[in-house]
Design a protein around this motif. Structure first.
Motif, short mmCIF file in Angstrom:
data_model
loop_
_atom_site.label_atom_id
_atom_site.label_comp_id
_atom_site.label_asym_id
_atom_site.label_seq_id
_atom_site.Cartn_x
_atom_site.Cartn_y
_atom_site.Cartn_z
N THR A 1 -3.13 37.72 23.93
CA THR A 1 -2.31 38.72 23.28
C THR A 1 -1.52 39.48 24.34
OG1 THR A 1 -3.94 38.97 21.55
CG2 THR A 1 -2.35 40.73 21.77
N ALA A 2 -0.25 39.60 24.12
CA ALA A 2 0.60 40.36 25.04
C ALA A 2 0.30 41.84 24.91
CB ALA A 2 2.07 40.09 24.73
N GLU A 3 0.51 42.58 25.99
CA GLU A 3 0.22 44.02 25.98
C GLU A 3 0.96 44.74 24.87
OE1 GLU A 3 0.63 47.90 28.83
OE2 GLU A 3 0.50 45.94 29.76
N SER A 4 2.21 44.36 24.59
CA SER A 4 2.99 45.05 23.57
C SER A 4 2.48 44.78 22.16
CB SER A 4 4.46 44.64 23.65
OG SER A 4 4.59 43.26 23.37
N ASP A 5 1.61 43.77 21.99
CA ASP A 5 1.06 43.45 20.68
C ASP A 5 -0.27 44.13 20.42
OD1 ASP A 5 3.21 41.83 20.17
OD2 ASP A 5 2.20 40.00 20.80
N MET A 6 -0.78 44.87 21.37
CA MET A 6 -2.08 45.49 21.22
C MET A 6 -1.95 46.87 20.59
SD MET A 6 -3.78 44.37 24.81
CE MET A 6 -5.38 45.01 24.39
N PRO A 7 -2.90 47.22 19.70
CA PRO A 7 -2.87 48.57 19.13
C PRO A 7 -3.05 49.61 20.23
CG PRO A 7 -4.53 47.19 18.06
CD PRO A 7 -3.98 46.42 19.22
N GLY A 8 -2.45 50.76 20.05
CA GLY A 8 -2.58 51.80 21.06
C GLY A 8 -2.64 53.16 20.43
N PRO A 9 -3.23 54.12 21.12
CA PRO A 9 -3.29 55.48 20.60
C PRO A 9 -1.99 56.24 20.86
CG PRO A 9 -4.40 55.37 22.69
CD PRO A 9 -3.95 53.96 22.36
N MET A 10 -1.89 57.37 20.23
CA MET A 10 -0.77 58.28 20.43
C MET A 10 -1.38 59.62 20.85
SD MET A 10 2.00 59.56 17.65
CE MET A 10 0.98 60.82 16.90
N THR A 11 -0.85 60.23 21.88
CA THR A 11 -1.39 61.50 22.36
C THR A 11 -0.40 62.62 22.09
OG1 THR A 11 -2.61 60.36 24.11
CG2 THR A 11 -2.31 62.74 24.35
N PRO A 12 -0.70 63.51 21.14
CA PRO A 12 0.18 64.66 20.90
C PRO A 12 0.12 65.62 22.09
CG PRO A 12 -1.39 64.36 19.09
CD PRO A 12 -1.81 63.47 20.21
N ILE A 13 1.25 66.23 22.41
CA ILE A 13 1.33 67.20 23.48
C ILE A 13 1.71 68.56 22.88
CG2 ILE A 13 2.51 67.83 25.63
CD1 ILE A 13 0.94 65.22 25.88
N GLN A 14 0.96 69.60 23.21
CA GLN A 14 1.33 70.94 22.77
C GLN A 14 2.51 71.38 23.61
OE1 GLN A 14 -2.52 72.89 23.36
NE2 GLN A 14 -2.52 73.32 21.17
N THR A 15 3.66 71.53 22.96
CA THR A 15 4.87 71.85 23.72
C THR A 15 4.82 73.25 24.35
OG1 THR A 15 5.99 72.55 21.70
CG2 THR A 15 6.33 70.28 22.42
N ALA A 16 4.11 74.17 23.73
CA ALA A 16 4.03 75.53 24.28
C ALA A 16 3.27 75.56 25.60
CB ALA A 16 3.37 76.46 23.27
N THR A 17 2.26 74.68 25.74
CA THR A 17 1.43 74.70 26.95
C THR A 17 1.61 73.46 27.82
OG1 THR A 17 -0.41 73.59 25.84
CG2 THR A 17 -0.35 76.01 25.71
N GLY A 18 2.16 72.39 27.25
CA GLY A 18 2.28 71.13 27.98
C GLY A 18 0.98 70.37 28.08
N ARG A 19 -0.03 70.79 27.36
CA ARG A 19 -1.35 70.15 27.42
C ARG A 19 -1.49 69.10 26.32
NH1 ARG A 19 -4.68 75.65 28.36
NH2 ARG A 19 -4.20 75.85 30.56
N PRO A 20 -2.16 68.00 26.65
CA PRO A 20 -2.39 66.97 25.63
C PRO A 20 -3.47 67.41 24.66
CG PRO A 20 -3.38 66.32 27.71
CD PRO A 20 -2.64 67.60 27.96
N ARG A 21 -3.32 66.95 23.43
CA ARG A 21 -4.37 67.14 22.42
C ARG A 21 -5.20 65.85 22.38
NH1 ARG A 21 -2.12 70.12 17.02
NH2 ARG A 21 -1.56 72.07 18.00
N LYS A 22 -6.15 65.82 21.48
CA LYS A 22 -7.00 64.65 21.30
C LYS A 22 -6.13 63.45 20.89
CE LYS A 22 -10.80 62.96 18.48
NZ LYS A 22 -11.72 63.25 17.39
N PRO A 23 -6.28 62.29 21.56
CA PRO A 23 -5.50 61.11 21.17
C PRO A 23 -5.77 60.71 19.72
CG PRO A 23 -6.51 60.78 23.30
CD PRO A 23 -7.10 62.05 22.73
N LEU A 24 -4.72 60.26 19.05
CA LEU A 24 -4.81 59.81 17.66
C LEU A 24 -4.51 58.32 17.62
CD1 LEU A 24 -2.50 62.52 16.08
CD2 LEU A 24 -4.99 62.56 16.15
N LYS A 25 -5.05 57.67 16.63
CA LYS A 25 -4.67 56.28 16.37
C LYS A 25 -4.03 56.27 14.99
CE LYS A 25 -6.17 51.57 16.45
NZ LYS A 25 -7.28 50.64 16.49
N PRO A 26 -2.71 56.52 14.90
CA PRO A 26 -2.08 56.66 13.60
C PRO A 26 -2.18 55.42 12.74
CG PRO A 26 -0.45 56.67 15.34
CD PRO A 26 -1.78 56.65 15.99
N ASP A 27 -2.07 54.25 13.31
CA ASP A 27 -2.25 52.97 12.64
C ASP A 27 -2.10 51.92 13.71
OD1 ASP A 27 -2.87 51.37 10.44
OD2 ASP A 27 -1.51 52.45 9.13
#
Length: 85
Positions: A1-27
């Motif tokens: 499987t190519a890297e681009s075909d693998m599922p991956g998480p999404m990490t929201p960033i709090q724009t006010a602080t620049g800090r990452p939130r808990k990674p999400l796996k939207p689908d």
């Protein structure tokens, strides 16, 4: 499987602080993100999920119920207007 075909998480960033939130796996294999005009929802196009877009509440950082959007969405845009189901 190519890297681009693998599922991956999404990490929201709090724009006010620049800090990452808990990674999400939207689908499976998020490809593109569009932000609602009011800045409250990020819509994530999930390429390998057979046609879903996952809304993510940017206030809470929580994903919402995926929306059916056709096969393999790879790009997304959001404009002003009223949504209806």
């Amino acid at each position: 499987t190519a890297e681009s075909d693998m599922p991956g998480p999404m990490t929201p960033i709090q724009t006010a602080t620049g800090r990452p939130r808990k990674p999400l796996k939207p689908d499976n294999n998020p490809q593109a993100i569009a932000i609602s005009p009011d800045g409250r929802i990020a819509y994530v196009a999930n390429w390998q999920s057979w046609g879903t877009v996952t809304p993510v509440n940017l206030v809470t950082g929580a994903p919402e119920k995926p929306i059916k959007a056709g096969n393999h969405p790879i790009a997304i845009t959001v404009g002003p207007g009223e949504l209806s189901e």
